[in-house]
Enzyme design. Sequence first.
Site, mmCIF file in Angstrom:
data_model
loop_
_atom_site.group_PDB
_atom_site.id
_atom_site.type_symbol
_atom_site.label_atom_id
_atom_site.label_comp_id
_atom_site.label_asym_id
_atom_site.label_seq_id
_atom_site.Cartn_x
_atom_site.Cartn_y
_atom_site.Cartn_z
ATOM 1 N N GLY A 1 0.816 -1.215 0.000
ATOM 2 C CA GLY A 1 0.000 0.000 0.000
ATOM 3 C C GLY A 1 0.846 1.260 0.000
ATOM 4 O O GLY A 1 0.552 2.223 -0.713
ATOM 5 N N CYS A 2 1.896 1.246 0.786
ATOM 6 C CA CYS A 2 2.760 2.428 0.890
ATOM 7 C C CYS A 2 3.530 2.669 -0.406
ATOM 8 O O CYS A 2 3.745 3.813 -0.804
ATOM 9 C CB CYS A 2 3.709 2.291 2.075
ATOM 10 S SG CYS A 2 2.836 2.189 3.651
ATOM 11 N N THR A 3 3.918 1.593 -1.067
ATOM 12 C CA THR A 3 4.599 1.717 -2.355
ATOM 13 C C THR A 3 3.642 2.291 -3.394
ATOM 14 O O THR A 3 3.994 3.206 -4.146
ATOM 15 C CB THR A 3 5.167 0.357 -2.805
ATOM 16 O OG1 THR A 3 6.112 -0.082 -1.818
ATOM 17 C CG2 THR A 3 5.849 0.451 -4.161
ATOM 18 N N ALA B 1 3.139 6.085 -2.576
ATOM 19 C CA ALA B 1 4.338 6.872 -2.881
ATOM 20 C C ALA B 1 4.555 6.989 -4.391
ATOM 21 O O ALA B 1 4.855 8.067 -4.902
ATOM 22 C CB ALA B 1 5.557 6.248 -2.214
#
Length: 169
Positions: free
Chosen positions: A60-62, A65
């Site tokens: 999710g963070c990738t 970002a």
Amino acid sequence: MESKNPNFTQEDLERKVTLTAGDIAPDFSLENSDGVSISLKDFAGKNVVLYFYPKDNTPGCTTEACEFSQNYDEFIANDCVIVGISPDSVKSHAGFINKQNLKHILLSDPDKEVAKAYGVWQVRKNYGKEYLGIVRTTFVIDKDGKILKVYKSVKAAGHAAKVLADLVK
């Protein structure tokens, strides 16, 4: 909030995002991926998209970002700087930026002081386990340091485009 975990302080249990549009954004100084101290006041005169995310190199963070980076030029064209904050180390951020070719700033908040100031370091639940972690949240801050908009409990996919669309309105 009731918790079965005695390791949480009352402050941990009660922490939530209370900042709203019109509030002055709490100032901070954190290190970027090069170990340089960056403060919110460094961006005076520019809009800032300040997003908090849990962890480098997770799905999710990738996604989040990379989508902010894909829209980077459009954010810059709208006089807006993108800043991501997580508890990860400066070294972790440097690797994440390199691996994903990120164009925007990532700041390291290892003591979670900025996350706490913004109310995003909260008790979370996953598969019945309780733990302290970042609740994915984005703050849009205007050129004078006032919060324009708060996006709570963000879903990573499509978020950057939504923030950009709201900025361009």
